[in-house]
Design a protein around this motif. Structure first.
Motif, PDB file in Angstrom:
ATOM      1  N   HIS A 234     -13.208  73.083  -7.041  1.00  0.00           N
ATOM      2  CA  HIS A 234     -13.336  72.746  -8.461  1.00  0.00           C
ATOM      3  C   HIS A 234     -13.351  73.960  -9.369  1.00  0.00           C
ATOM      4  N   GLY A 235     -13.345  75.186  -8.823  1.00  0.00           N
ATOM      5  CA  GLY A 235     -13.295  76.364  -9.677  1.00  0.00           C
ATOM      6  C   GLY A 235     -14.146  77.499  -9.164  1.00  0.00           C
ATOM      7  N   ARG A 236     -14.205  78.587  -9.971  1.00  0.00           N
ATOM      8  CA  ARG A 236     -14.880  79.820  -9.561  1.00  0.00           C
ATOM      9  C   ARG A 236     -16.019  80.252 -10.490  1.00  0.00           C
ATOM     10  N   THR A 237     -16.334  79.481 -11.513  1.00  0.00           N
ATOM     11  CA  THR A 237     -17.516  79.785 -12.308  1.00  0.00           C
ATOM     12  C   THR A 237     -18.757  79.418 -11.493  1.00  0.00           C
ATOM     13  N   ASN A 238     -19.938  79.737 -11.986  1.00  0.00           N
ATOM     14  CA  ASN A 238     -21.123  79.497 -11.156  1.00  0.00           C
ATOM     15  C   ASN A 238     -21.289  78.022 -10.811  1.00  0.00           C
ATOM     16  N   LEU A 239     -21.177  77.134 -11.808  1.00  0.00           N
ATOM     17  CA  LEU A 239     -21.333  75.716 -11.506  1.00  0.00           C
ATOM     18  C   LEU A 239     -20.191  75.207 -10.638  1.00  0.00           C
ATOM     19  N   THR A 240     -18.948  75.510 -11.010  1.00  0.00           N
ATOM     20  CA  THR A 240     -17.821  74.979 -10.234  1.00  0.00           C
ATOM     21  C   THR A 240     -17.732  75.612  -8.856  1.00  0.00           C
ATOM     22  N   MET A 241     -18.151  76.867  -8.724  1.00  0.00           N
ATOM     23  CA  MET A 241     -18.229  77.492  -7.410  1.00  0.00           C
ATOM     24  C   MET A 241     -19.280  76.774  -6.557  1.00  0.00           C
ATOM     25  N   SER A 242     -20.360  76.343  -7.183  1.00  0.00           N
ATOM     26  CA  SER A 242     -21.380  75.572  -6.471  1.00  0.00           C
ATOM     27  C   SER A 242     -20.824  74.232  -6.011  1.00  0.00           C
ATOM     28  N   MET A 243     -19.943  73.658  -6.805  1.00  0.00           N
ATOM     29  CA  MET A 243     -19.326  72.377  -6.453  1.00  0.00           C
ATOM     30  C   MET A 243     -18.220  72.542  -5.413  1.00  0.00           C
TER      31      MET A 243
END
Length: 346
Positions: A150-159
Motif C-alpha cells: 500500500h505504500g512507503r510512508t509510515n502508515l502505508t508501510m505499516s499496512m
C-alpha cells in the motif's frame, strides 16, 4: 522482433556512464531493476541513451496503461503548461479539479452520490482514504492482508506486508493495523485446495473480529482486487463479497486499492467490477496520470465529507497539469474498443 533494436551491449557505454553518476549522487536505498538509461519513449517502446530500443514490460511500475507519450495526453499537458502549471486547490478553484472529480465520480462502481479527493501519489491516497474512514466511523482499526502493498510512508508501510524489502530498519510502525491471511488461489496450504483455502480465509475474517479486533473498533478493510507486489493475484470474488458483508454488518468502510489494478488494466476501469462487489471508497493512481503524479480517493459522498474543514488536502494535489493529463487518460481509456485488448491479453 522488428521493434527491438540493439546497437551496443546492454547496458551500453552511455548508460554505464550515467549509472556511475547516479551511484555517486543518489542514495543506495533507491532500487533500480535495470542498468539502462532511457532517453525517449513512445507507446510500448523505450529507447536508451545508446540508441537501443526495447519493449517496455515494466511501464514505470504499472503507470502506462495508455502507453508512453500518448499524443492526446501530451497535447493536454502542453496546452495546460501554456496556461498554468500550478494554482493550488487549497487556495483557488480551477476547471480541472472539479472536472476530474466529476469524471471519477461517474466511473467508479456504485449507484450513489460520490465525491473525489485528489492527491499526488498512491501512498498519499491510501493515507487519505484511511483518514477519511477513521473520521467517518470514529474508529481506528485497519484490516489488511498478507502480501499487500500500500505504500512507503509510515502508515502505508505499516499496512504493507513484505518486511525485508520495504520495512526493515524503519520502525516503529503505526498502530491499529491488523494483518490477516490472503486466499492466494495458486498457493493454498498443503492438503487444502483453492476453494477450501478461500473458505478458511473467509472464516478467519469472522474470527478476527473476536480474536484480534472487535467490529465496533474497525474503521476500514483495505483490499487490492488484484494483489500487485504480492504476485499479481486476483482476489477471489467470494472473499471480496465476505469483506463487503462484514463492512455492512459492522459499519466499517470497504476500501478498494486500485492503484495498480485500476485504469483499465484488467479490461474494466476497475478490477473489482469483475466481482460485482461495490466498495465504499476506491483509490486510483499510477496509470491515471500516464506519468504525471496524480492520485484519487473516490467514494460515497457522506463518507468523503466526514473530515473537518482543512483536514484533508495537499499543496500539489490535483494540480492543473495533473488534472489535464488524467482527463486525457480517461478519454483514451474509454475510446471504443480500447480496453478490449486488455481482456484479450489477460
Amino acid at each position: 522482433m522488428p521493434y527491438i533494436k540493439l546497437n551496443t551491449p546492454i547496458p551500453g557505454p552511455q548508460s554505464v556512464a550515467l549509472q556511475k553518476r547516479r551511484a555517486e549522487a543518489v542514495p543506495k536505498g533507491l532500487g533500480q531493476a535495470n542498468a539502462v538509461a532511457v532517453a525517449s519513449a513512445q507507446g510500448s517502446l523505450v529507447t536508451d541513451v545508446d540508441g537501443n530500443t526495447f519493449i517496455d514490460l515494466a511501464c514505470g511500475i504499472g503507470m502506462m496503461a495508455v502507453g508512453h507519450n500518448h499524443p492526446r495526453v501530451v497535447q493536454a499537458i502542453q496546452n495546460q503548461v501554456a496556461q498554468a502549471v500550478h494554482a493550488g486547490a487549497l487556495v483557488v478553484n480551477f476547471e480541472g479539479y472539479p472536472a476530474l472529480a466529476e469524471r471519477l465520480n461517474s466511473l467508479t462502481p456504485g449507484d450513489f452520490p460520490k465525491k473525489t479527493l485528489l492527491a499526488n501519489g498512491g501512498a498519499e491516497a491510501v493515507e487519505n482514504a484511511v483518514k477519511i474512514a477513521r473520521a467517518y466511523t470514529g474508529r481506528a482499526g485497519i484490516i489488511v492482508f498478507e502480501g499487500a502493498y500500500h505504500g512507503r510512508t509510515n502508515l502505508t508501510m505499516s499496512m504493507t506486508s513484505k518486511y525485508g524489502l520495504f520495512k526493515k530498519g524503519f520502525g516503529p510502525f503505526a498502530s491499529e493495523v491488523y494483518r490477516l491471511p490472503f486466499p492466494n488461489p495458486y498457493r493454498p496450504p498443503a492438503g487444502m485446495d483453492a476453494e477450501g483455502w478461500t473458505d478458511w480465509c473467509c472464516w478467519n475474517l469472522e474470527n478476527a473480529l473476536v480474536a484480534q479486533i472487535d467490529g465496533s473498533a474497525l474503521a476500514c478493510i483495505v483490499i487490492e482486487p488484484v494483489m500487485g507486489e504480492g504476485g499479481f493475484i486476483p482476489t477471489p470474488a467470494r472473499f471480496l463479497r465476505k469483506i463487503r458483508e462484514i463492512c455492512d454488518r459492522t459499519g466499517a468502510v470497504m476500501i478498494a486499492d486500485e492503484i495498480q489494478s485500476g485504469s483499465g488494466r484488467t479490461g474494466k476501469m476497475y478490477a473489482i467490477e469483475h466481482s460485482g462487489v461495490v466498495p465504499d471508497l476506491v483509490i486510483t493512481a499510477k496509470s491515471l496520470g500516464a506519468g504525471v503524479p496524480v492520485s484519487a480517493v473516490t467514494g460515497r459522498a457522506e463518507i468523503m465529507d466526514a473530515p473537518h474543514l482543512g483536514g484533508i488536502g495537499s499543496t500539489y494535489g490535483g494540480s492543473p497539469l495533473a488534472c489535464a493529463a488524467a482527463l486525457a487518460v480517461l478519454d483514451t481509456l474509454h475510446e471504443p474498443g480500447f480496453m478490449d485488448n486488455a481482456r484479450t491479453v489477460e
